[in-house]
Design a protein around this motif. Sequence first.
Motif, PDB file in Angstrom:
ATOM      1  N   ARG A 130       0.819  -1.213   0.000  1.00 29.32           N
ATOM      2  CA  ARG A 130       0.000   0.000   0.000  1.00 29.32           C
ATOM      3  C   ARG A 130       0.856   1.268   0.000  1.00 29.32           C
ATOM      4  NH1 ARG A 130      -3.213   1.787   2.930  1.00 29.32           N
ATOM      5  NH2 ARG A 130      -4.824   2.252   1.387  1.00 29.32           N
ATOM      6  N   THR A 197      -6.840   8.720   9.708  1.00 30.16           N
ATOM      7  CA  THR A 197      -8.051   8.008  10.113  1.00 30.16           C
ATOM      8  C   THR A 197      -9.236   8.311   9.215  1.00 30.16           C
ATOM      9  OG1 THR A 197      -7.312   7.962  12.419  1.00 30.16           O
ATOM     10  CG2 THR A 197      -9.665   7.624  12.019  1.00 30.16           C
ATOM     11  N   GLY A 205     -10.722  -1.982   4.745  1.00 29.58           N
ATOM     12  CA  GLY A 205      -9.779  -3.066   4.501  1.00 29.58           C
ATOM     13  C   GLY A 205      -8.402  -2.822   5.068  1.00 29.58           C
ATOM     14  N   ALA A 206      -7.374  -2.960   4.199  1.00 28.73           N
ATOM     15  CA  ALA A 206      -5.981  -2.837   4.631  1.00 28.73           C
ATOM     16  C   ALA A 206      -5.654  -1.440   5.134  1.00 28.73           C
ATOM     17  CB  ALA A 206      -5.046  -3.201   3.473  1.00 28.73           C
ATOM     18  N   VAL A 208      -7.447   0.383   7.068  1.00 33.93           N
ATOM     19  CA  VAL A 208      -7.767   0.363   8.495  1.00 33.93           C
ATOM     20  C   VAL A 208      -6.799  -0.548   9.246  1.00 33.93           C
ATOM     21  CG1 VAL A 208      -9.530  -0.239  10.201  1.00 33.93           C
ATOM     22  CG2 VAL A 208     -10.189   0.918   8.084  1.00 33.93           C
ATOM     23  N   ASP A 209      -6.457  -1.688   8.658  1.00 31.04           N
ATOM     24  CA  ASP A 209      -5.542  -2.632   9.303  1.00 31.04           C
ATOM     25  C   ASP A 209      -4.181  -1.991   9.581  1.00 31.04           C
ATOM     26  OD1 ASP A 209      -7.505  -4.551   9.165  1.00 31.04           O
ATOM     27  OD2 ASP A 209      -6.723  -5.481   7.337  1.00 31.04           O
ATOM     28  N   GLN A 210      -3.728  -1.103   8.702  1.00 31.32           N
ATOM     29  CA  GLN A 210      -2.411  -0.488   8.851  1.00 31.32           C
ATOM     30  C   GLN A 210      -2.450   0.841   9.600  1.00 31.32           C
ATOM     31  OE1 GLN A 210      -0.435  -0.224   5.030  1.00 31.32           O
ATOM     32  NE2 GLN A 210      -0.371  -2.441   4.776  1.00 31.32           N
ATOM     33  N   TRP A 212      -2.747   1.543  12.643  1.00 30.40           N
ATOM     34  CA  TRP A 212      -2.003   1.583  13.918  1.00 30.40           C
ATOM     35  C   TRP A 212      -0.672   2.299  13.761  1.00 30.40           C
ATOM     36  CZ3 TRP A 212       2.861  -0.405  14.386  1.00 30.40           C
ATOM     37  CH2 TRP A 212       3.299  -1.262  13.358  1.00 30.40           C
TER      38      TRP A 212
END
Length: 248
Positions: A130, A197, A205-206, A208-210, A212
């Motif tokens: 990404r 955010t 998907g990814a 949101v996963d990344q 952090w």
Amino acid sequence: MSLSKRLFAELFGTFWLVLGGCGSAVLAASFAGPEHGLGIGFVGVSLAFGLTVLTMAYAIGHVSGCHLNPAVSIGLATAGRFPMRDVVPYIVAQLAGAILGALVLSLIASGKPGFDLVASGFASNGYGERSPGHYTMAAAFICEAVMTGFFLFVILGATDQRAPAGFAPIAIGLCLTLIHLVSIPVTNASVNPARSTGPALFAGGAAVDQLWLFWTAPIIGAIVAGIAYPLVAGSTKSGEVRASGATA
């Protein structure tokens, strides 16, 4: 200035940051056509982010300080320039502004036939596959932490009572432009958890996963800068930030 007015200013300013900065990436960065040229590219997006901060710093700096960024609020509090009790309310307002900005941007972008919000990436941040340049997670973390640290250091210096009056928004806006010129190929440039955010929630998907990483790295960088600046430049009295020298 009352807390409610300051929070509305932060919401409004972060809305503008996401709509203007991410909007340039989503709507104009690669726009091509016989009468429109090849789009604004990385340089144009970098300038757009810098200009959103510069314009809002002059517009609302005297109201809220124009943080527009949870990492900035935390870093300023670490340096003793901002009340710790106001950090959480500021972050909530910034997140609300970022989400509203992403919502309005999604409504505009969806007006183009064939636009796929998820497939476009929607100006979200990322690493690995990404990342625009396919940079690793470690490279992305280092980039976000270091760039946010320098951003906060510039903010602290430009808004110091001893700095020349009236020029802080220009220095801060240009600093953010420079950061984007370096960081867009690595992470699509965040240095701002709220900015990350808003678009991520719509891309899903990814993204949101990344997410952090785009909270953790900028906050660490800002805390380090908040500790380092007083050691380098000496400290001023707690809360002494010139009203005309808005933070961003």
